[in-house]
Design a protein around this motif. Sequence first.
Motif, PDB file in Angstrom:
ATOM      1  N   LEU A   1      32.604  18.608  19.968  1.00 15.19           N
ATOM      2  CA  LEU A   1      33.681  17.682  19.636  1.00 15.19           C
ATOM      3  C   LEU A   1      34.150  16.518  20.585  1.00 15.19           C
ATOM      4  CD1 LEU A   1      36.481  20.616  19.655  1.00 15.19           C
ATOM      5  CD2 LEU A   1      35.569  19.406  17.851  1.00 15.19           C
ATOM      6  N   ASN A   2      33.686  16.964  21.541  1.00 21.56           N
ATOM      7  CA  ASN A   2      32.724  15.402  22.684  1.00 21.56           C
ATOM      8  C   ASN A   2      32.134  14.506  22.034  1.00 21.56           C
ATOM      9  OD1 ASN A   2      35.473  16.561  24.620  1.00 21.56           O
ATOM     10  ND2 ASN A   2      33.504  17.965  25.524  1.00 21.56           N
ATOM     11  N   LEU A   3      31.276  14.954  21.494  1.00 20.27           N
ATOM     12  CA  LEU A   3      29.760  14.090  20.841  1.00 20.27           C
ATOM     13  C   LEU A   3      30.504  13.502  19.622  1.00 20.27           C
ATOM     14  CD1 LEU A   3      27.080  13.270  20.718  1.00 20.27           C
ATOM     15  CD2 LEU A   3      26.726  15.414  19.115  1.00 20.27           C
ATOM     16  N   THR A   4      31.426  14.093  19.123  1.00 18.27           N
ATOM     17  CA  THR A   4      31.654  12.918  17.800  1.00 18.27           C
ATOM     18  C   THR A   4      32.980  12.306  18.616  1.00 18.27           C
ATOM     19  OG1 THR A   4      32.004  15.248  16.900  1.00 18.27           O
ATOM     20  CG2 THR A   4      33.275  13.439  15.719  1.00 18.27           C
ATOM     21  N   SER A   5      33.394  11.969  19.692  1.00 20.62           N
ATOM     22  CA  SER A   5      34.432  11.665  20.149  1.00 20.62           C
ATOM     23  C   SER A   5      33.930  10.806  20.464  1.00 20.62           C
ATOM     24  CB  SER A   5      35.411  12.794  21.588  1.00 20.62           C
ATOM     25  OG  SER A   5      36.028  11.574  22.116  1.00 20.62           O
ATOM     26  N   THR A   6      32.890  11.213  21.420  1.00 24.51           N
ATOM     27  CA  THR A   6      32.429   9.458  22.011  1.00 24.51           C
ATOM     28  C   THR A   6      31.800   8.584  21.340  1.00 24.51           C
ATOM     29  OG1 THR A   6      31.385  10.746  23.723  1.00 24.51           O
ATOM     30  CG2 THR A   6      30.018   9.069  23.789  1.00 24.51           C
ATOM     31  N   VAL A   7      30.319   9.043  20.126  1.00 25.73           N
ATOM     32  CA  VAL A   7      30.557   8.280  19.195  1.00 25.73           C
ATOM     33  C   VAL A   7      31.033   7.688  18.358  1.00 25.73           C
ATOM     34  CG1 VAL A   7      28.419   8.450  17.262  1.00 25.73           C
ATOM     35  CG2 VAL A   7      28.071  10.322  19.618  1.00 25.73           C
TER      36      VAL A   7
ATOM     37  N   GLY B   1      36.622   1.899  20.049  1.00 29.13           N
ATOM     38  CA  GLY B   1      35.875   3.277  20.657  1.00 29.13           C
ATOM     39  C   GLY B   1      35.795   2.406  21.618  1.00 29.13           C
ATOM     40  N   ILE B   2      34.348   3.191  22.651  1.00 28.03           N
ATOM     41  CA  ILE B   2      34.310   3.036  23.678  1.00 28.03           C
ATOM     42  C   ILE B   2      32.557   2.337  23.472  1.00 28.03           C
ATOM     43  CG2 ILE B   2      35.814   4.435  25.090  1.00 28.03           C
ATOM     44  CD1 ILE B   2      33.139   6.078  24.599  1.00 28.03           C
ATOM     45  N   TRP B   3      32.328   2.039  22.637  1.00 27.28           N
ATOM     46  CA  TRP B   3      30.927   1.497  21.814  1.00 27.28           C
ATOM     47  C   TRP B   3      30.691   0.738  21.018  1.00 27.28           C
ATOM     48  CZ3 TRP B   3      27.065   3.796  24.690  1.00 27.28           C
ATOM     49  CH2 TRP B   3      26.976   4.179  26.373  1.00 27.28           C
ATOM     50  N   ASP B   4      31.602   0.787  19.855  1.00 32.96           N
ATOM     51  CA  ASP B   4      31.673  -0.483  18.536  1.00 32.96           C
ATOM     52  C   ASP B   4      33.155  -0.345  18.250  1.00 32.96           C
ATOM     53  OD1 ASP B   4      30.912  -1.634  16.691  1.00 32.96           O
ATOM     54  OD2 ASP B   4      30.191  -0.681  15.590  1.00 32.96           O
ATOM     55  N   ILE B   5      33.157  -1.328  17.354  1.00 40.47           N
ATOM     56  CA  ILE B   5      34.887  -1.818  16.940  1.00 40.47           C
ATOM     57  C   ILE B   5      34.364  -2.471  15.682  1.00 40.47           C
ATOM     58  CG2 ILE B   5      36.513  -3.307  16.878  1.00 40.47           C
ATOM     59  CD1 ILE B   5      36.270  -4.369  19.845  1.00 40.47           C
ATOM     60  N   CYS B   6      35.319  -1.306  14.789  1.00 41.66           N
ATOM     61  CA  CYS B   6      35.040  -1.233  13.363  1.00 41.66           C
ATOM     62  C   CYS B   6      36.294  -1.768  12.897  1.00 41.66           C
ATOM     63  CB  CYS B   6      34.828  -0.272  12.475  1.00 41.66           C
ATOM     64  SG  CYS B   6      32.842   0.983  13.245  1.00 41.66           S
ATOM     65  N   ASN B   7      36.278  -2.760  11.599  1.00 39.65           N
ATOM     66  CA  ASN B   7      37.528  -3.508  10.693  1.00 39.65           C
ATOM     67  C   ASN B   7      37.633  -3.131   9.592  1.00 39.65           C
ATOM     68  OD1 ASN B   7      38.183  -5.272  12.329  1.00 39.65           O
ATOM     69  ND2 ASN B   7      36.395  -7.020  11.646  1.00 39.65           N
ATOM     70  N   THR B   8      38.370  -1.696   9.019  1.00 40.89           N
ATOM     71  CA  THR B   8      39.142  -1.299   8.272  1.00 40.89           C
ATOM     72  C   THR B   8      39.845  -1.538   7.145  1.00 40.89           C
ATOM     73  OG1 THR B   8      38.044   0.843   9.315  1.00 40.89           O
ATOM     74  CG2 THR B   8      38.744   1.227   7.206  1.00 40.89           C
TER      75      THR B   8
END
Length: 274
Positions: free
Chosen positions: A20-26, A48-55
């Motif tokens: 669960l933590n891995l999913t939350s991190t990525v 997120g903490i690594w990327d931004i997505c436009n949906t």
Amino acid sequence: MRTPGILIFGMVLAPCGWILNLTSTVAPNWRTINNLAAQSVDLVVEQGIWDICNTFTTSRAQQCNQRTNDQTYFNNQIIPIAQGMMIASLIVTILGLAVATPGVRCWRDRPRWILASLGGLLIFCSGVLAIIPVAWYTHLLNSLNSTSVKRDPLRADDIRVGYCIVLGYIGGIMEVLGGLVMFIGIASCCGGRNRGEKPGTNTGRSADRMDRPRTMERPTPLPRVTVPRSYISESSVPYSQKSLDDDLDFPRAKPRNNGIVNTSYNGRPYDADL
């Protein structure tokens, strides 16, 4: 040789929390921004903490790798701290499982409580490392600076908690509970009280008894029961009188015939006729 239940509880919760933590991190969904000013209504920004997505909700299209378009968001203090602590949590969880696995293996007579407790302590620390950035990010959810958030008095921005926050809380709590149970287990089981074992003063005697070769005790012979003939004759199994006579292991005199004397063999009677 069975693994104690407290160790099984910790060894099950720790890997589940790590996933669960891995999913939350990525995953790039720590928060979502809806109803953006000067943008289409169906646009949702996932940060997120690594990327931004436009949906886009209507077409289900998603555009990621938007980090360069919003450097203001990644310049917030919480973002690099969350990145480092989440990665540290994943690494510490792996170390805790590696240390605890030799201690809880079930093919030994007794588990190694020292290794199991050290592994539980590491797993507990990894859960704390995951909960701290998630809770901090949740506290600063609406105050994080971002170019995607445009303060428009006529149209308020709708900022919501992403699923990564929920997964981070659940994974961290699972690791904290699992590590704490494994670490507390050493206090009640170090003295040999686990699964009915005697205290430390008698463990040596019990070990000596286990090391001694066991001698085979001779079973007590059962008494021989003589079945009366009246009971045999009343049995439901149709035995013949001849078969019963043949089964007897002692000589039995033949019945005398009234008025008939065997005069063969030089006129002398048999011994059985006497």
